[in-house]
Design an enzyme around this catalytic site. Structure first.
Site, PDB file in Angstrom:
ATOM      1  N   LYS A 174      -7.261  13.661  -7.778  1.00 25.56           N
ATOM      2  CA  LYS A 174      -6.699  12.337  -7.530  1.00 25.56           C
ATOM      3  C   LYS A 174      -7.817  11.387  -7.122  1.00 25.56           C
ATOM      4  O   LYS A 174      -8.838  11.812  -6.573  1.00 25.56           O
ATOM      5  CB  LYS A 174      -5.673  12.411  -6.411  1.00 25.56           C
ATOM      6  CG  LYS A 174      -4.910  11.113  -6.163  1.00 25.56           C
ATOM      7  CD  LYS A 174      -3.929  11.288  -5.010  1.00 25.56           C
ATOM      8  CE  LYS A 174      -3.222   9.993  -4.677  1.00 25.56           C
ATOM      9  NZ  LYS A 174      -2.377  10.152  -3.485  1.00 25.56           N
ATOM     10  N   GLN A 222      -8.119   9.715  11.828  1.00 24.43           N
ATOM     11  CA  GLN A 222      -8.404  10.579  10.681  1.00 24.43           C
ATOM     12  C   GLN A 222      -8.246  12.053  11.026  1.00 24.43           C
ATOM     13  O   GLN A 222      -8.104  12.429  12.187  1.00 24.43           O
ATOM     14  CB  GLN A 222      -9.836  10.302  10.210  1.00 24.43           C
ATOM     15  CG  GLN A 222     -10.032   8.872   9.770  1.00 24.43           C
ATOM     16  CD  GLN A 222      -9.323   8.586   8.479  1.00 24.43           C
ATOM     17  OE1 GLN A 222      -9.671   9.112   7.443  1.00 24.43           O
ATOM     18  NE2 GLN A 222      -8.291   7.751   8.532  1.00 24.43           N
ATOM     19  N   GLN A 245     -10.602   2.876  10.572  1.00 26.00           N
ATOM     20  CA  GLN A 245     -10.617   4.220  11.117  1.00 26.00           C
ATOM     21  C   GLN A 245     -12.048   4.749  11.155  1.00 26.00           C
ATOM     22  O   GLN A 245     -12.888   4.339  10.391  1.00 26.00           O
ATOM     23  CB  GLN A 245      -9.781   5.152  10.243  1.00 26.00           C
ATOM     24  CG  GLN A 245      -8.469   4.591   9.764  1.00 26.00           C
ATOM     25  CD  GLN A 245      -8.603   3.712   8.538  1.00 26.00           C
ATOM     26  OE1 GLN A 245      -9.618   3.076   8.305  1.00 26.00           O
ATOM     27  NE2 GLN A 245      -7.537   3.650   7.756  1.00 26.00           N
ATOM     28  N   HIS A 282       0.814  -1.206   0.000  1.00 32.42           N
ATOM     29  CA  HIS A 282       0.000   0.000   0.000  1.00 32.42           C
ATOM     30  C   HIS A 282       0.855   1.267   0.000  1.00 32.42           C
ATOM     31  O   HIS A 282       0.551   2.227  -0.703  1.00 32.42           O
ATOM     32  CB  HIS A 282      -0.895  -0.035   1.255  1.00 32.42           C
ATOM     33  CG  HIS A 282      -1.969   0.982   1.266  1.00 32.42           C
ATOM     34  ND1 HIS A 282      -3.167   0.795   0.635  1.00 32.42           N
ATOM     35  CD2 HIS A 282      -2.029   2.201   1.840  1.00 32.42           C
ATOM     36  CE1 HIS A 282      -3.928   1.855   0.826  1.00 32.42           C
ATOM     37  NE2 HIS A 282      -3.259   2.727   1.551  1.00 32.42           N
ATOM     38  N   GLU A 291      -8.535   7.519  -5.203  1.00 31.79           N
ATOM     39  CA  GLU A 291      -7.895   6.569  -4.302  1.00 31.79           C
ATOM     40  C   GLU A 291      -8.878   5.488  -3.886  1.00 31.79           C
ATOM     41  O   GLU A 291     -10.068   5.742  -3.763  1.00 31.79           O
ATOM     42  CB  GLU A 291      -7.379   7.318  -3.082  1.00 31.79           C
ATOM     43  CG  GLU A 291      -6.200   6.633  -2.443  1.00 31.79           C
ATOM     44  CD  GLU A 291      -5.478   7.571  -1.490  1.00 31.79           C
ATOM     45  OE1 GLU A 291      -4.324   7.901  -1.763  1.00 31.79           O
ATOM     46  OE2 GLU A 291      -6.096   7.967  -0.496  1.00 31.79           O
ATOM     47  N   SER A 292      -8.339   4.308  -3.632  1.00 32.78           N
ATOM     48  CA  SER A 292      -9.204   3.182  -3.267  1.00 32.78           C
ATOM     49  C   SER A 292      -9.360   3.104  -1.757  1.00 32.78           C
ATOM     50  O   SER A 292      -8.453   3.475  -1.013  1.00 32.78           O
ATOM     51  CB  SER A 292      -8.573   1.879  -3.768  1.00 32.78           C
ATOM     52  OG  SER A 292      -7.304   1.705  -3.176  1.00 32.78           O
ATOM     53  N   HIS A 293     -10.511   2.648  -1.310  1.00 36.45           N
ATOM     54  CA  HIS A 293     -10.700   2.314   0.095  1.00 36.45           C
ATOM     55  C   HIS A 293     -11.509   1.023   0.179  1.00 36.45           C
ATOM     56  O   HIS A 293     -12.511   0.930   0.878  1.00 36.45           O
ATOM     57  CB  HIS A 293     -11.369   3.467   0.852  1.00 36.45           C
ATOM     58  CG  HIS A 293     -10.650   3.831   2.113  1.00 36.45           C
ATOM     59  ND1 HIS A 293     -11.273   4.163   3.275  1.00 36.45           N
ATOM     60  CD2 HIS A 293      -9.321   3.892   2.381  1.00 36.45           C
ATOM     61  CE1 HIS A 293     -10.370   4.421   4.204  1.00 36.45           C
ATOM     62  NE2 HIS A 293      -9.183   4.262   3.681  1.00 36.45           N
ATOM     63  N   ASN A 351      -3.400   5.608  -7.860  1.00 38.23           N
ATOM     64  CA  ASN A 351      -3.239   4.733  -6.716  1.00 38.23           C
ATOM     65  C   ASN A 351      -3.381   3.294  -7.192  1.00 38.23           C
ATOM     66  O   ASN A 351      -4.075   3.019  -8.159  1.00 38.23           O
ATOM     67  CB  ASN A 351      -4.293   5.181  -5.675  1.00 38.23           C
ATOM     68  CG  ASN A 351      -4.844   4.095  -4.803  1.00 38.23           C
ATOM     69  OD1 ASN A 351      -5.923   3.582  -5.073  1.00 38.23           O
ATOM     70  ND2 ASN A 351      -4.143   3.740  -3.757  1.00 38.23           N
TER      71      ASN A 351
END
Lengths: 215, 748
Positions: free
Chosen positions: B92, B316, B242, B50, B94-96, B542
């Site tokens: 941008k 966070q 989180q 990651h 991004e993956s979660h 990402n």
């Protein structure tokens, strides 16, 4: 003309939009910070924009209703200064007991965004030169207006129900979208007129709410 | 202790920290000794897939990312593109994925929070959000809970911070049953004079200042968790998730932008994956300086936290700032106005080491470059890409009316079934839960195929669209990679926008699996080739590997976000882009196409046929087609446009129908093709009949000498969608609308 105050609480997020809308119709907007007090004689009107003041902790609007700036707003309102609360601003005015009733979670228990048609059923002392039927955006999770059953009839009789939804989006009692205080100078509105100022936004019905302040 | 026991202990330690034996050897050789104490945790986090991109970096370095307009690309929190006239954007994606599968609400919410921090860490005010979601079968185990939680999480966060969600994409396929995708994109604007920030620490003696929420035990080891395949123990990973607080984020946005614009902060990085560890080590390494950090000064929510937990917490809404000592009081005052603490937790040193102190005692001293630039690079084995599901030549490339063959009595019903199915139905029930207009810039919301905002100073329109179609990836990973840029670029072009730049999110299974790595390389090549051919640099992105659960990999899914620039809207008479639905009866309908590849598409999958197709995409021709479509769409004669995508032309036309307006078309599918097969690429235009002649002239001029065709389809009509020709059929528009707008049974 005196400037129009635009209140910023921590978490207000429609502040710039309202500020720009006031400026767009040729009026002078002025920031009011939640911790500060102001002199009511310096302002033509006060607007409480939408957002998530204090992250909706406790209840939406509950904490902001107790911020220092509210003392000045109360004083201004008592002296007839026009005050408009939009969305979270409406919730704050209810929590501050400047307007009757309360805004509960939408009946769907979900946030709801979209355009709604509204019909005007009451007359505010300011924000008044508006068509009887308007098309405005909504965006809220806690928009279900509620007031005790015995009070609602009184509100209608006194002309204090300001706007009603044509199609109820959130389960509001009697489709109520906006209400007034007894002197009609304090107004609360769930939809967002500042998001309907130009054709590219999808409609221009919101302009009149701001231009009518100059009358 | 016996040698055997020692080796067993080491194996256990490596397993605990999710490191391999080769990586251990690399650690010891770089350090010149064995790692000790807290260093283990640092390596575990920063050498995780990651954080280190160890399986992908050798391939990512070839990405087309340069253009005179690209001010910042990879290596910072987000890419920055110059729009001219003083306006610049940062964006941008991004993956979660992993957190969202374990705890959908918080996983998705913190995905939005994290990507927003990447944007305002650059100094840009976030003005738009978009999200790409891939779910499993709607009736799969937990799926309705996951869908509901993810949507609420995105709304709960984005609505509260006050950034509108203006577009999105939602996919469904069984390969995501045990591993959903949640990719969030954020876009921010720099107005004239507003500085672009960097995450490069500088200035020996400058303070390292911690701002934002206090640190708790949430998310410890999150980064290395996200670099692992799921086993059955998903539930037990809940403590690594989180929890976000969008109210805090809103305050952070305002506070950070204020100090940046006042010029009293030198460098900024958000504490994202691997928290304080990655932010501090990366900032030091980038700036080629050292840090002295007092971990005991980190504001804590839980006083029992160990230094290791403090280093790895993924709490966070926290940022790390580099501040000149003389500016600190001013900075602290700004944050305190926004009700935020700003705590100095260390200072920049000459380096090269980062030194971690705990109550005055040095507990770790290490060169940050060992953990960052010198992280392992794996050259995972892969094969040359060989198309499996297609032949490369189209035997009968021509395409036009009167070519129908098999007509099925079920065709009209099938169209209605498609429109009612999760794959084809409206996503309004999702995006109605997102604030699409806060900021008062939205021109096109999620109802449209492209989200559009108006830039407040120049009045220019900025288009945003997501791309990446899993069913195309399943058909052919190389084609899918190209399509992940081509299709969204066409969608922008069909609204008159010039595609400018790309961000991507590469969601793949286990890279140690040769087939997965082969698809990764092939799709990256495809994406890159098309980006280059169409001059749209890839400026940020990402990689998410290990989207694998109990040996099952997800569809290799390249997702993209493209930004395009349109004409200014200066007053009420300014021209708005064509809509995606019909506007006026008697408008003439045309298909403009560069038919390079035909395949069975999503309908083939619905029927459980293995994918098949013919043809090959030629990047240069696709790029030319995108240009022509854009110029055609800018004509004021054009009232509606839609790119033909999943389920082919009948579905595209059905989507253009309104409750009242339909179409009468003389069209039958090309021979041997199903009614719902898909052709790359076609665009439908609805043109004002009074001005169609000049528009056809424009087409002739633009398409001269190019492999681009135009076919007159028919016209916009009243009340039904009717196909005429050999096999005639029609469906009332009211039924189409009803089918499309009825959400499937969805009871979380």
């Amino acid at each position: 003309m005196k400037p129009v105050g635009v209140v910023r609480f921590l978490g207000t997020n429609c502040d710039q939009d309202v500020f720009d809308a006031v400026a767009a119709v040729g009026l002078k907007p002025k920031w009011l910070w939640y911790q500060d007090q102001f002199d009511r004689r310096d302002l033509a009107a006060v607007i409480l924009p939408g957002g998530f003041s204090y992250g909706d902790y406790l209840r939406s609007g509950a904490l902001a209703a107790r911020a220092p700036v509210m003392k000045s707003i109360l004083d201004a309102a008592n002296h007839g200064t026009p005050v408009l609360g939009i969305c979270n601003g409406f919730q704050i005015l209810c929590e501050a007991h400047l307007l009757p009733g309360v805004l509960l979670k939408n009946d769907s228990l979900r946030f709801r965004d979209g355009w709604v048609k509204l019909r005007r059923v009451g007359e505010a002392s300011a924000f008044c030169n508006v068509k009887e039927s308007v098309h405005l955006p909504i965006a809220h999770g806690d928009g279900r207006y509620y007031v005790e059953e015995d009070q609602v009839k009184q509100l209608f009789d006194d002309g204090r129900v300001w706007w009603r939804y044509e199609q109820n989006p959130n389960g509001s009692l009697d489709s109520i979208a906006g209400v007034l205080n007894d002197k009609k100078n304090i107004a609360g509105l769930m939809p967002h007129p500042e998001r309907a100022m130009f054709s590219y936004m999808g409609g221009t019905d919101g302009r009149d709410f701001f231009t009518s302040l100059a009358l | 202790m016996s040698k055997n026991n020692e080796s067993k202990n080491l194996d256990e330690k490596l397993k605990h920290y999710r490191l391999s034996r080769e990586e251990y050897e690399r650690m010891t050789s770089l350090l010149g000794r064995a790692p000790q104490g807290v260093e283990w945790a640092l390596f575990s986090a920063l050498w995780s897939e990651h954080c280190s991109y160890k399986s992908s970096r050798v391939h990512l370095k070839n990405l087309f990312s340069q253009s005179p307009h690209v001010l910042v690309s990879f290596g910072e929190n987000a890419g920055v593109f110059d729009l001219g006239q003083g306006e610049r954007i940062a964006f941008k994606m991004e993956s979660h994925n992993h957190p969202s599968f374990i705890e959908p609400y918080e996983g998705a919410a913190t995905g939005v929070g994290g990507i927003l921090r990447d944007i305002f860490a650059m100094g840009a005010r976030p003005i738009a959000l978009a999200n790409y979601l891939a779910f499993g079968d709607v009736d799969a185990n937990r799926m309705s809970t996951l869908i509901d939680g993810v949507v609420r999480g995105i709304g709960g966060y984005g609505n509260c911070v006050g950034v509108p969600t203006i577009t999105g994409q939602t996919e469904f396929h069984r390969s995501y049953n045990k591993n959903i995708l949640v990719n969030a994109l954020a876009l921010g604007l720099f107005r004239e004079g507003e500085p672009v920030m960097s995450a490069r620490a500088n200035g020996v003696g400058n303070l390292i200042v911690y701002v934002g929420a206090k640190t708790g035990k949430d998310g410890v080891h999150g980064a290395s968790m996200a670099s692992e395949s799921f086993d059955t123990g998903g539930e037990s990973k809940k403590p690594t998730i989180q929890k976000g607080d969008p109210f805090y984020e809103k305050l952070l946005i305002e506070g950070c932008l204020e100090v940046m614009r006042a010029g009293i902060v030198e460098a900024v990085q958000d504490m994202g994956a691997a928290g304080l560890t990655s932010s501090s080590f990366e900032m030091a390494a980038r700036g080629d300086v050292g840090f002295k950090l007092d971990l005991d000064k980190v504001p804590l929510r839980d006083s029992t936290m160990t230094p290791e937990e403090i280093l790895l917490s993924e709490s966070q809404e926290r940022m790390l700032l580099i501040v000149r000592p003389e500016n600190f009081e001013k900075l602290k005052a700004v944050f305190s106005r926004w009700n935020l603490d700003a705590e100095p937790i260390g200072a920049v040193t000459k380096g090269p080491h980062v030194e971690l102190f705990w109550h005055g005692e040095l507990m770790c001293r290490i060169d940050p470059k060992i953990l960052t630039y010198q992280a392992p690079r794996h050259e995972r084995p892969f094969d040359k890409w060989l198309p499996r599901h297609r032949v490369l030549n189209i035997q009968e490339p021509s395409f036009g009316p009167d070519r129908g063959d098999r007509f099925d009595q079920q065709t009209p019903n099938e169209l209605l079934n498609i429109l009612t199915s999760p794959l084809g139905s409206s996503r309004a029930w999702i995006y109605r839960q997102y604030d699409q207009r806060v900021g008062a810039k939205t021109i096109f919301d999620c109802d449209e195929s492209v989200g559009v905002v108006r830039l407040p100073d120049s009045g220019r329109q900025l288009g945003l669209v997501l791309g990446g179609r899993p069913h195309v990836m399943r058909f052919d990973a190389y084609v899918g990679g190209m399509d992940s840029v081509a299709y969204p670029a066409l969608e922008l072009a069909a609204k008159g926008f010039r595609p400018l730049a790309v961000t991507d999110c590469l969601n793949f299974g286990n890279p140690e699996n040769r087939e997965i790595m082969t698809e990764f390389v092939a799709s990256l090549d495809g994406m890159n080739e098309l980006a280059r051919a169409s001059s749209t640099p890839i400026i940020s992105g990402n990689v998410s590997f290990y989207n694998e659960t109990m040996g099952e990999n997800i569809t290799s899914t390249v997702t993209t976000g493209l930004v395009g620039l349109g004409d200014p809207i200066l007053d009420e008479s300014s021209h708005l882009p064509p809509r995606s639905s019909f506007q006026s009866v008697r408008d003439e309908l045309y298909i403009v196409e560069s038919a390079q590849l035909i395949f069975t598409g999503l309908q083939g999958e619905r029927r459980d046929h293995s994918p098949s197709g013919q043809g090959d995409l030629r990047a240069k021709e696709v790029a030319e087609f995108i240009q022509v479509v854009r110029h055609l769409s800018l004509s004021r004669a054009v009232r509606s446009t839609r790119v033909v995508g999943k389920f082919g032309l009948p579905y595209a036309l059905a989507r253009m129908c309104t409750a009242q307006l339909g179409a009468r078309v003389q069209w039958q599918p090309p021979s041997k093709q199903n009614w719902f097969s898909e052709t790359l690429y076609q665009v439908v235009f609805a043109v004002d009949s009074d001005r169609s002649f000049e528009w056809r002239e424009l087409f002739n001029k633009l398409a001269a000498n190019l492999n681009i065709n135009i076919v007159r389809l028919g016209e916009v009509s009243d009340g039904s969608l009717a196909f005429e020709g050999e096999n005639r059929w029609s469906v009332p528009t009211v039924k189409l609308r009803q089918a499309y707008e009825t959400p499937w049974e969805f009871v979380p």
